[in-house]
Design a protein around this motif. Structure first.
Motif: not given
Length: 314
Positions: A32, A164, A168, A171-172, A187
Motif C-alpha cells: 500500500h 503509517e 494502514s 486499517k485496510i 489506503y
C-alpha cells in the motif's frame, strides 16, 4: 524484475558476481501507499545503476509458521505482490520459504551468511523497530554494529513512517472485514481484488435472469471482504467488463457454504475453468434473506441499477 523463490536461487543465479544491493525486507502485505514510501527509498538509491534494489520477503508469513493457531488472512497473493512490486521498479525479489530452521538463525548468521555473503549488501533500509535473529533478540542498534563490522550502511526508517505502514495495514484489513472497500482502496492506492477459477455453481441465477460466474479462490489465506453485494469490474479477453458480486451464503435458497458469485453486465461468454481477477470497487448492501425468489430478483434489478449509476458517475 527478477524473481527468486529462495535465497539460494538468488545466489546461484548471480554466480557470486552480482552487483552490491540496496535492500529492504518485510512481508509487504498489500504493498500500500505506506509501503511504497519505503520501497521508493530503495529504488531511489539505485538510480545511478551502481547498485541493484532487492526486496526480501517470506512465504508463508512467519506468523503462520510460528503461531499454530494463527488465522491470519493476507491482502495479497504472491502473484499480486509480484505485480505490485514490479510496478514500483524493484529489480530483484526474493521470496524465501519461511520455516522453523530459518527462524533459528542467530542475528549474526543472518547478517553474515545471508545479507553480506549472498546479497552482497551495500545498504539496508529498515524500520527503527525492526527485530531479527533467533527469538527476534537483535535490534536496529545491533544491525548498525554489524554494518560497521561488515561494511554496509543502515538507513533507519522513522517512527512516523513505520506507524503509517502498520496503521494502514491494520486499517485496510479492518475496512475489508467491515465491507468498506472504498476506504480500503483509498489506503491501498489501487482496487482490492480477488482472483480465482470460474467453476460451475447451482446456476439458479440463470433461471431468474442474473447468470453468475462462481469464483473459487486459488488461496485459502486471501482475505475475503464482508458478506454482501459489491460493484466490480474485470478485464476479460482484453476488455473491461462491469458487474456486481455477491459474497455470502445465498440465504434465500438456504445455501450452506460461502460463495463468491459475479453477475457480469452485457456479457455472455463461457468462463468455466478460466482464471479471472475481480476488482472490488464499492459495497452496495448486506446479504439479505428474501421471502421469495421473486423478491430476490426485484432486489437484484435495483442492485444492477445502483451499479450502473456508479459506473456512469466515474
Amino acid at each position: 524484475m527478477k524473481i527468486f523463490h529462495s535465497i539460494h536461487d538468488f545466489q546461484v543465479a548471480s554466480g557470486g558476481n552480482a552487483k552490491k544491493t540496496i535492500l529492504t525486507l518485510g512481508t509487504f502485505d498489500g504493498v500500500h501507499f505506506g509501503h511504497k514510501k519505503i520501497l521508493e527509498k530503495v529504488t531511489q538509491n539505485t538510480e545511478n545503476e551502481k547498485y541493484e534494489s532487492l526486496v526480501l520477503t517470506f512465504f508463508p508469513h512467519p506468523r503462520m509458521v510460528l503461531q499454530e493457531d494463527s488465522d491470519l488472512k493476507m491482502l495479497n497473493t504472491i502473484d499480486e505482490k509480484i505485480e505490485l512490486l514490479d510496478k514500483i521498479g524493484i529489480q530483484n525479489l526474493v521470496i524465501h520459504p519461511f520455516d522453523e530452521s530459518f527462524s533459528r538463525l542467530t542475528a549474526e548468521e543472518f547478517v553474515k551468511n545471508i545479507l553480506v555473503d549472498q546479497f552482497h549488501i551495500h545498504k539496508i533500509i529498515i524500520g527503527h523497530d525492526h527485530r531479527f535473529g533467533r527469538n527476534r533478540t537483535a535490534n536496529i542498534d545491533d544491525l548498525k554494529t554489524f554494518g560497521e563490522q561488515y561494511d554496509f550502511e543502515v538507513e533507519e526508517i522513522s517512527a512516523q513512517e513505520i506507524k503509517e505502514v502498520s496503521v494502514s495495514s491494520t486499517k485496510i484489513r479492518q475496512a475489508l472485514i467491515d465491507g468498506n472497500v472504498a476506504l480500503a482502496n483509498e489506503y491501498l492506492g489501487y482496487n482490492y481484488s480477488l482472483t480465482g477459477i470460474i467453476a460451475k455453481g447451482k446456476q439458479l441465477g440463470r433461471t431468474i435472469g442474473f447468470p453468475t460466474a462462481n469464483l473459487k479462490l486459488e488461496e485459502n489465506f486471501k482475505l475475503i471482504p464482508k458478506n454482501g453485494v459489491y460493484i466490480v469490474k474485470s478485464i476479460i479477453n482484453s476488455k473491461t467488463v462491469l458487474g456486481m458480486m455477491n459474497i455470502g451464503f445465498n440465504p434465500t435458497v438456504d445455501g450452506k457454504n460461502q460463495t463468491i458469485e459475479i453477475n457480469y453486465f452485457d456479457f455472455d461468454e463461457d468462463l468455466y475453468d478460466q482464471k479471472i481477477t475481480v476488482s472490488v470497487l464499492e459495497r452496495i448492501r448486506s446479504e439479505v434473506k428474501f421471502d421469495s425468489v421473486t423478491l430476490l430478483k426485484e432486489q437484484l434489478e435495483k442492485d444492477k441499477n445502483t451499479a450502473l449509476a456508479y459506473f456512469e458517475n466515474l
